[in-house]
Scaffold this motif. Sequence first.
Motif, mmCIF file in Angstrom:
data_model
loop_
_atom_site.group_PDB
_atom_site.id
_atom_site.type_symbol
_atom_site.label_atom_id
_atom_site.label_comp_id
_atom_site.label_asym_id
_atom_site.label_seq_id
_atom_site.Cartn_x
_atom_site.Cartn_y
_atom_site.Cartn_z
ATOM 1 N N LEU A 94 72.420 32.361 94.351
ATOM 2 C CA LEU A 94 71.151 32.995 94.704
ATOM 3 C C LEU A 94 70.024 32.498 93.800
ATOM 4 O O LEU A 94 68.903 32.260 94.262
ATOM 5 C CB LEU A 94 71.272 34.517 94.596
ATOM 6 N N VAL A 95 70.325 32.337 92.518
ATOM 7 C CA VAL A 95 69.323 31.822 91.585
ATOM 8 C C VAL A 95 68.969 30.382 91.961
ATOM 9 O O VAL A 95 67.795 29.985 91.978
ATOM 10 C CB VAL A 95 69.831 31.891 90.134
ATOM 11 N N SER A 98 66.714 30.259 94.929
ATOM 12 C CA SER A 98 65.330 30.670 94.663
ATOM 13 C C SER A 98 64.421 29.477 94.394
ATOM 14 O O SER A 98 63.202 29.565 94.559
ATOM 15 C CB SER A 98 65.277 31.632 93.471
ATOM 16 N N SER A 140 71.805 31.104 101.910
ATOM 17 C CA SER A 140 70.512 30.479 101.647
ATOM 18 C C SER A 140 69.666 30.372 102.913
ATOM 19 O O SER A 140 68.441 30.378 102.862
ATOM 20 C CB SER A 140 70.705 29.088 101.033
ATOM 21 N N PHE A 143 67.285 33.298 103.441
ATOM 22 C CA PHE A 143 66.060 33.237 102.646
ATOM 23 C C PHE A 143 65.093 32.204 103.198
ATOM 24 O O PHE A 143 63.881 32.415 103.219
ATOM 25 C CB PHE A 143 66.397 32.930 101.190
ATOM 26 N N ASP A 147 61.973 34.162 104.510
ATOM 27 C CA ASP A 147 60.723 33.942 103.785
ATOM 28 C C ASP A 147 59.652 33.348 104.693
ATOM 29 O O ASP A 147 58.463 33.644 104.553
ATOM 30 C CB ASP A 147 60.955 33.019 102.584
ATOM 31 N N HIS A 287 58.356 29.362 87.312
ATOM 32 C CA HIS A 287 59.427 29.947 88.123
ATOM 33 C C HIS A 287 60.364 30.772 87.240
ATOM 34 O O HIS A 287 60.788 31.880 87.618
ATOM 35 C CB HIS A 287 60.197 28.820 88.819
ATOM 36 N N ARG A 291 59.489 34.270 88.841
ATOM 37 C CA ARG A 291 60.371 34.480 89.991
ATOM 38 C C ARG A 291 61.756 34.963 89.580
ATOM 39 O O ARG A 291 62.311 35.873 90.194
ATOM 40 C CB ARG A 291 60.495 33.186 90.798
ATOM 41 N N LEU A 292 62.327 34.360 88.545
ATOM 42 C CA LEU A 292 63.690 34.744 88.159
ATOM 43 C C LEU A 292 63.782 36.196 87.689
ATOM 44 O O LEU A 292 64.694 36.924 88.120
ATOM 45 C CB LEU A 292 64.239 33.779 87.106
ATOM 46 N N MET A 295 64.062 38.748 90.427
ATOM 47 C CA MET A 295 65.324 38.857 91.160
ATOM 48 C C MET A 295 66.233 39.932 90.565
ATOM 49 O O MET A 295 67.398 40.041 90.941
ATOM 50 C CB MET A 295 66.057 37.516 91.139
ATOM 51 N N SER A 396 71.477 41.321 99.548
ATOM 52 C CA SER A 396 70.419 40.309 99.440
ATOM 53 C C SER A 396 69.150 40.762 100.129
ATOM 54 O O SER A 396 68.043 40.588 99.603
ATOM 55 C CB SER A 396 70.903 38.984 100.046
ATOM 56 N N ARG A 400 65.775 41.285 98.151
ATOM 57 C CA ARG A 400 64.704 40.331 98.446
ATOM 58 C C ARG A 400 63.541 40.973 99.192
ATOM 59 O O ARG A 400 62.377 40.696 98.915
ATOM 60 C CB ARG A 400 65.285 39.205 99.308
#
Length: 434
Positions: A94-95, A98, A140, A143, A147, A287, A291-292, A295, A396, A400
């Motif tokens: 997941l990381v 991202s 993935s 997302f 997104d 990021h 962003r991290l 999460m 997720s 998210r």
Amino acid sequence: MPLRHALAGVLILLGLVQQILTFTGTVLLPHGVGYALWLATLLLWRDIPYRTRYQAGALAVIGLGMLLTANWHYGADIDWLAIASGNTYVVAMLVGVSFIGLIGNRNDAKRPLGRPVTGKRGSAGTWLGVHLLGTILNLSTVFMIGDRLARRAPLTTPQLLALNRGLSSAALWSPFFASMGVVMTLAPEMEYSRILAVGLPLALLSGLLTTLELSRRFDLTEIAGFSLSPRSLLMPVAMAALVMLFHFQLTPGLGIVSIITFLLPAVALASNLPKGPRWTLHRVRQHTLTRLPAMRGEIALFLSAGLLTLGLSTLVAAATGSEWTLFARFGSLQAIISFLAIVASAAVGLHPIIGVSVLASTLELTGHEQTLFAFTALASWAVGTSVGPLSGINLSLQGRYGISGYHMMRHNLGYALALSTLVVLALLGLDAWL
């Protein structure tokens, strides 16, 4: 920005780097991935939304309680240093996923998206896009497509349901899904050709069922769906092609999840390098620091669910031992009972992998029984992950897009019942065919 946010972001990135290094056989610190991710979660704990924090805390406490019970009451040997490692491979993926946000430039999000595809066609496009690409790219894809849809407006319930069902139904037949990897380990003599012959039509029926049900329950007139146009498919199809190249040619020893974990960050870095190392480093730093840490909700849920899974599986193994056999023969009746039991356990919060693993440990499968068991497990996974509030897809979506896993469960109960009816018929037909 609080210092602990920055530190947590660095720890999450460090966890990803350690996970990628393990693919080369390099281990900086045994179970270091789990330690880094758990420490980051603790630093961010107070910032996790209350509902998610309460849920993750409950899962972790119950999991620890089960491990202690297995150790103290049944004398189970527990590797306490390893208990932080549950679900870390999923969190690392997941990381890695991202980093999709670094592909392209910042102006991409400001470009007009054109006229959206709506109605039944839009809903069917979302389901089909997630399903086809998800067979290779797994979580993935949700997302990538989710997104893109969220750029227009916050995702609505029908959009989230299409994402959920498009991915979960791929477990019925995809040879690249985690479910298939588990099943191949538990039933190595299964006949995949028969699984495909039954699972693929059933998956397509689930898509038809989803499209018809969503159009009946919701007004889809203004609900945007995913367009299967060449432009919208360009990035996910290119990523799928790269994953297949690595899977079959360059790194055949790695699973799909592992390939995605290192490939997406690598592509993101490569797409930024033409603008220079300083630009690339700036984007990675931004990021990491923004962003991290954001999460934190999904990371906490997955780590806690992994601890629960470890605790439950350890307790069940310690309590039942390995001598007891659940069924003397595994036929259609036993398959149906097992399927319904695993789906019911998923609905109350247990991941289907727990039920599948426990079931396999209590059976002595011979001949064609392995194929019937394999399809039972895959169908349980497909239905159970769609409706289970603590499944990977629903965790997720909650982390998210802020939608409750129990909200998804309530809206999927009718779908799960209908698909379960089709699965029961498929089990009867498969048993007769075998």
